[in-house]
Structure formats: C-alpha cells, structure tokens
Design an enzyme around this catalytic site. Structure first.
Site, PDB file in Angstrom:
ATOM      1  N   LYS A 183      31.244  37.083  69.800  1.00  0.00           N
ATOM      2  CA  LYS A 183      30.050  36.715  69.737  1.00  0.00           C
ATOM      3  C   LYS A 183      29.074  37.895  68.973  1.00  0.00           C
ATOM      4  CE  LYS A 183      30.278  33.009  72.496  1.00  0.00           C
ATOM      5  NZ  LYS A 183      31.396  33.289  73.212  1.00  0.00           N
ATOM      6  N   HIS A 206      33.345  20.462  74.944  1.00  0.00           N
ATOM      7  CA  HIS A 206      33.565  20.034  73.390  1.00  0.00           C
ATOM      8  C   HIS A 206      35.012  20.398  73.116  1.00  0.00           C
ATOM      9  CE1 HIS A 206      33.313  24.473  72.377  1.00  0.00           C
ATOM     10  NE2 HIS A 206      32.067  24.639  72.876  1.00  0.00           N
ATOM     11  N   HIS A 247      37.018  23.493  73.572  1.00  0.00           N
ATOM     12  CA  HIS A 247      37.597  23.904  75.129  1.00  0.00           C
ATOM     13  C   HIS A 247      38.991  23.139  75.350  1.00  0.00           C
ATOM     14  CE1 HIS A 247      32.866  24.177  76.271  1.00  0.00           C
ATOM     15  NE2 HIS A 247      33.542  25.466  76.834  1.00  0.00           N
ATOM     16  N   LYS A 258      35.107  25.640  60.247  1.00  0.00           N
ATOM     17  CA  LYS A 258      35.203  25.880  61.925  1.00  0.00           C
ATOM     18  C   LYS A 258      35.843  24.804  62.569  1.00  0.00           C
ATOM     19  CE  LYS A 258      33.214  28.533  65.737  1.00  0.00           C
ATOM     20  NZ  LYS A 258      32.162  29.230  66.286  1.00  0.00           N
ATOM     21  N   GLN A 294      34.802  39.343  84.856  1.00  0.00           N
ATOM     22  CA  GLN A 294      35.760  38.373  84.814  1.00  0.00           C
ATOM     23  C   GLN A 294      37.159  38.957  85.379  1.00  0.00           C
ATOM     24  OE1 GLN A 294      36.467  36.565  80.863  1.00  0.00           O
ATOM     25  NE2 GLN A 294      38.709  36.685  80.908  1.00  0.00           N
ATOM     26  N   THR A 301      27.731  26.399  80.289  1.00  0.00           N
ATOM     27  CA  THR A 301      26.521  26.577  79.517  1.00  0.00           C
ATOM     28  C   THR A 301      26.081  25.093  78.969  1.00  0.00           C
ATOM     29  OG1 THR A 301      27.507  27.417  77.544  1.00  0.00           O
ATOM     30  CG2 THR A 301      26.632  29.035  79.099  1.00  0.00           C
ATOM     31  N   ASP A 317      41.444  35.560  71.879  1.00  0.00           N
ATOM     32  CA  ASP A 317      40.164  36.722  71.757  1.00  0.00           C
ATOM     33  C   ASP A 317      39.742  37.171  73.354  1.00  0.00           C
ATOM     34  OD1 ASP A 317      39.273  34.285  72.808  1.00  0.00           O
ATOM     35  OD2 ASP A 317      37.275  34.547  72.050  1.00  0.00           O
ATOM     36  N   ARG A 357      24.075  35.527  74.761  1.00  0.00           N
ATOM     37  CA  ARG A 357      23.653  34.229  74.864  1.00  0.00           C
ATOM     38  C   ARG A 357      22.621  33.975  75.836  1.00  0.00           C
ATOM     39  NH1 ARG A 357      28.633  31.952  78.577  1.00  0.00           N
ATOM     40  NH2 ARG A 357      29.499  32.466  76.836  1.00  0.00           N
ATOM     41  N   LYS A 391      33.728  21.453  64.705  1.00  0.00           N
ATOM     42  CA  LYS A 391      32.238  21.530  64.214  1.00  0.00           C
ATOM     43  C   LYS A 391      31.996  20.488  62.956  1.00  0.00           C
ATOM     44  CE  LYS A 391      30.119  25.197  66.426  1.00  0.00           C
ATOM     45  NZ  LYS A 391      28.899  25.130  67.161  1.00  0.00           N
ATOM     46  N   THR A 392      30.776  19.759  62.923  1.00  0.00           N
ATOM     47  CA  THR A 392      30.636  18.827  62.013  1.00  0.00           C
ATOM     48  C   THR A 392      29.160  19.216  61.496  1.00  0.00           C
ATOM     49  OG1 THR A 392      29.587  17.193  63.400  1.00  0.00           O
ATOM     50  CG2 THR A 392      31.912  17.159  63.196  1.00  0.00           C
TER      51      THR A 392
END
Length: 431
Positions: free
Chosen positions: A81, A44, A47, A233, A177, A39, A198, A85, A236-237
């Site tokens: 989620k 990031h 991954h 998390k 999947q 997506t 997950d 999305r 993340k920033t």
C-alpha cells in the site's frame, strides 16, 4: 493425506515456504490459516488464491482456519500500500464477517462432523480486551525495532519514494498479525500461516513470536501475487473490483471476466482457480493449442469458477446472455434474461424512454427507429433500412408494417432494436 506442497507446486501456487514445511505437513493432520481483509461485505477475486489454498489444504486432509481480520482491519496492512486505509467500526466489521463466511462456505466445509472441518475466527475477539500496556509488555518487548524495520513492507513505506510515510498505527501491524499466529498456535495448535508473497515479512514475525514466547515452531508458506500477461492488474475492470457478490458484480460480468482472459493467462488461471486434476488440465491445454480460436481453456475456466462462486443456473444464464451478443439467439432467449443481466449486456447502448401508452395500438417501426427515438437519422433512412431487411426487433427481422406491442416487451419494460449485426438501441417503456 496427500502432499499439499506438491499440489501447490504443479498448480503454480507456491512462491516460498519455510524449510521443513512439506515434511511437517506429511507427519500428521496440521492446522493452517489465511487472513482475510474484512473491509467490505464481499470477497473479490483477488482473495480467491488464499481461499483456494485453504480448500486444497482441507482436501489434503488438514484443518483450515479462515481468519477475519477484525482487529487488523481497524489498523490497515502497509504491505503493498502507498497510503493508510480507512478504519472501520465494530458494527460494520461484524456485518462484513457474516457476509464473508457465507461466501467462504461455498469453498470450505465448515460442518462440525469432520475432524478437519474449517473454522472461522476473528482476531478482534482476542484483541479487543488486550490493553495497550499489556500488549507492549507481553508482546512488543520480544521483537526489536531493528527486526521490524528490516521488513520490506516497512522499508518501502519509509523510503524516499513514499510521500506519505508510515504512522505508528501501521508500524505495529506486523506485531498484531504476528500475535494472531501466536494465539492460534497456542489455542488451536495452528502451526502454519499462508498468504500472498507480500505477506512473508508479517508471517515470519509470527513464527518469531512463536519461537520466542511459546518456545515452539511455526511455519510460513506464500503464493505468488497474481498478475496478468498484459501488465494490467488482476481482478480489476474499468468498473473496479470483480466481486463474488452478485449484487456488486453480476454473474454475467463475472463470467465475462474469465471468458475474456488471454491464452497465456487462461493457461495459468485454470490451474489456480479450478479443482480440475493435473491430467485433465494438461489435456485441455493441448486441445486449446490445437485450436486456440475455440477458446476451450477460457470457456472451461469461466464455467468452473462461475458455478463454484454462483450456481449452475447463473452459469446457464450467463452463457445464454453471451450468445445474444456473439451468437445466434431469438426473442425467447432475450425474454429469458432477468433485468440486471439484460442491462449488463447492453450497458452503454443508446436508449430512448417512451410511455407504455405508445404500445396501446402498436408502435410503428418508423416511429420506433426515427420519429420518436432518433436511433436512425430520419424517417427516410428508417424506410431504406427496413426495405434492405437490416432491422431486427428483439433479434428477429421485421418489415415496415411491423407493430411493436406489449407482447414484445422484455421484462415488461424493454425492446431491443438492431441495425445490421452490431448497432443496437434499447427502448425503455415506462408506465
């Protein structure tokens, strides 16, 4: 071949594995895949655990498949989620796929010379011509609704806590999947799917389809979801995700993210996000415990992963940039920075914009500090600070008689003013 499962265990990268997985991987070279969300046109650091698993798999002598979820990216995975999305079109997905392959090639060997060369596949290629009627007839009939409802990802979205509920589109995600696993099993003899913890429910739906439709045996292996000791998390920033793309997250900010990890997290991350061997990591951890103030773990972690994702030059630049704020540096160090890194370092520092014409005869320090910029409150305060030798231009101390000229410009645009150790101000000179 080496023992892949044992390698993951000591690194803290194994959450669960289907019985028989370790023995299966020791029999012969096997193939495994990890699905990657397409997506965005960059990975990031969230991954990276899956990518590192694929790399360890290849290093152990096995064949890794990186699956770009072009079809599943059009649906949206409900796992973890709370809302559905946005869906992407094919052109965007293809662009993202090419960008992701370039990033993956820094970790995985895609060269066709070796038998266990990595392969990139996109599930859109085998799903795009699959009609809805064919899918529900050939795949859907083999999995009961009861089985699908038992998955945690479905239960959570259908629970009383969820305000959104779940669309039929998302409900079918595990079937799509699962079919990916079946397809790769039949077409590429791929017998193992790996992912975050997950993903266990989605992966085991695939093993069930392999058993029911192909009469074969598929295996599942998951890694823990990465967390931070302080409860915030991972990855993340304040500015959002930490990306591998230098245009989204600069190498300097990328380096700083890892450098600023806590001792507890660095102890964990250096096993997961580097390829240093067990003995070297254990020695580093002991050295760190003896002198934690030196932050040896954080520095080595940041060094290793910055070179791996970017380059040695980018690491050197990031280290120089860090020293500008936190160590001794000179005007030449500052002038060695590119504009993006300079702006990253001094993000949030007050600025004043001036014309380059101000530099024709030299800009006097009273004007630079107060009269033309308001860095300091008054001309009198500027004079006092200059007399006390507390003012620097581009990290070098100056007196009241100093004149700023074009020779002082960083990237032909900036001059850095400083009062004391921590008060910075940036002059921006425009044509």
């Amino acid at each position: 071949m080496t023992n892949f499962v044992k390698e993951l265990q000591w690194r803290g990268m194994l959450h669960d594995a289907m019985p028989g997985t370790e023995e299966h991987l020791l029999e012969d070279m096997q193939s495994a895949y990890v699905g990657i969300d397409p997506t965005a046109d960059s990975l990031h650091i969230g991954h990276l655990v899956g990518v590192m698993m694929l790399r360890h798999f290849q290093l152990a002598g096995h064949k890794p498949y990186a699956l770009i979820g072009g079809a599943t990216g059009m649906i949206g995975d409900p796992s973890g989620k709370s809302a559905e999305r946005n869906l992407l079109d094919e052109k965007t997905l293809r662009h993202n796929q090419e960008a992701l392959k370039e990033q993956l090639s820094r970790f995985l060997d895609f060269s066709g010379d070796e038998e266990n060369a990595a392969v990139l596949v996109n599930n859109y290629d085998w799903m795009k011509n699959f009609s809805f009627l064919e899918f529900i007839r050939d795949v859907g009939k083999h999995i009961t609704v009861n089985y699908m409802m038992s998955k945690d990802s479905v239960k959570k979205r259908l629970s009383a806590e969820s305000k959104e509920g779940m669309s039929f589109t998302e409900f079918t995600y595990q079937l799509v999947q699962g079919y990916d696993f079946l397809h790769l099993y039949k077409e590429h003899n791929c017998s193992l799917q790996m992912g975050g913890s997950d993903q266990w429910g989605n992966i085991t739906t695939g093993t069930e389809l392999i058993r029911r439709i192909a009469g074969g045996k598929g295996y599942a292996l998951t890694c823990p979801l990465i967390t931070k000791a302080d409860g915030t998390k991972f990855g993340k920033t304040e500015g959002g995700n930490v990306w591998l793309d230098a245009e989204r997250t600069s190498p300097y900010k990328f380096y700083q993210y890892w450098l600023n990890t806590s001792d507890e997290d660095a102890d964990k991350y250096i096993k997961i996000f580097t390829f240093l061997d067990q003995q070297e990591i254990e020695e580093l951890i002991e050295q760190h415990k003896e002198a934690p103030h030196l932050r040896l773990l954080q520095k080595r972690l940041a060094d290793e992963i910055t070179v791996m994702v970017h380059s040695q030059d980018d690491l050197d630049n990031a280290v120089r940039a860090s020293q500008i704020l936190f160590g001794k540096s000179t005007a030449s160090n500052l002038k060695g920075l590119n504009e993006k890194t300079f702006l990253d370092i001094f993000e949030g520092v007050p600025q004043a914009e001036l014309s380059k014409s101000e530099l024709a005869d030299g800009l006097d320090m009273i004007g630079a500090l107060a009269a033309k910029t308001n860095f300091l409150g008054s001309n009198g305060e500027a004079r006092r600070e200059l007399k006390q030798n507390s003012i620097s231009v581009n990290k070098e101390k100056v007196k009241e008689d100093f004149l700023i000229t074009e020779d002082d410009l960083i990237n032909n645009k900036f001059v850095l003013l400083q009062r004391g150790k921590k008060n910075y101000f940036v002059l921006v000179f425009n044509d």
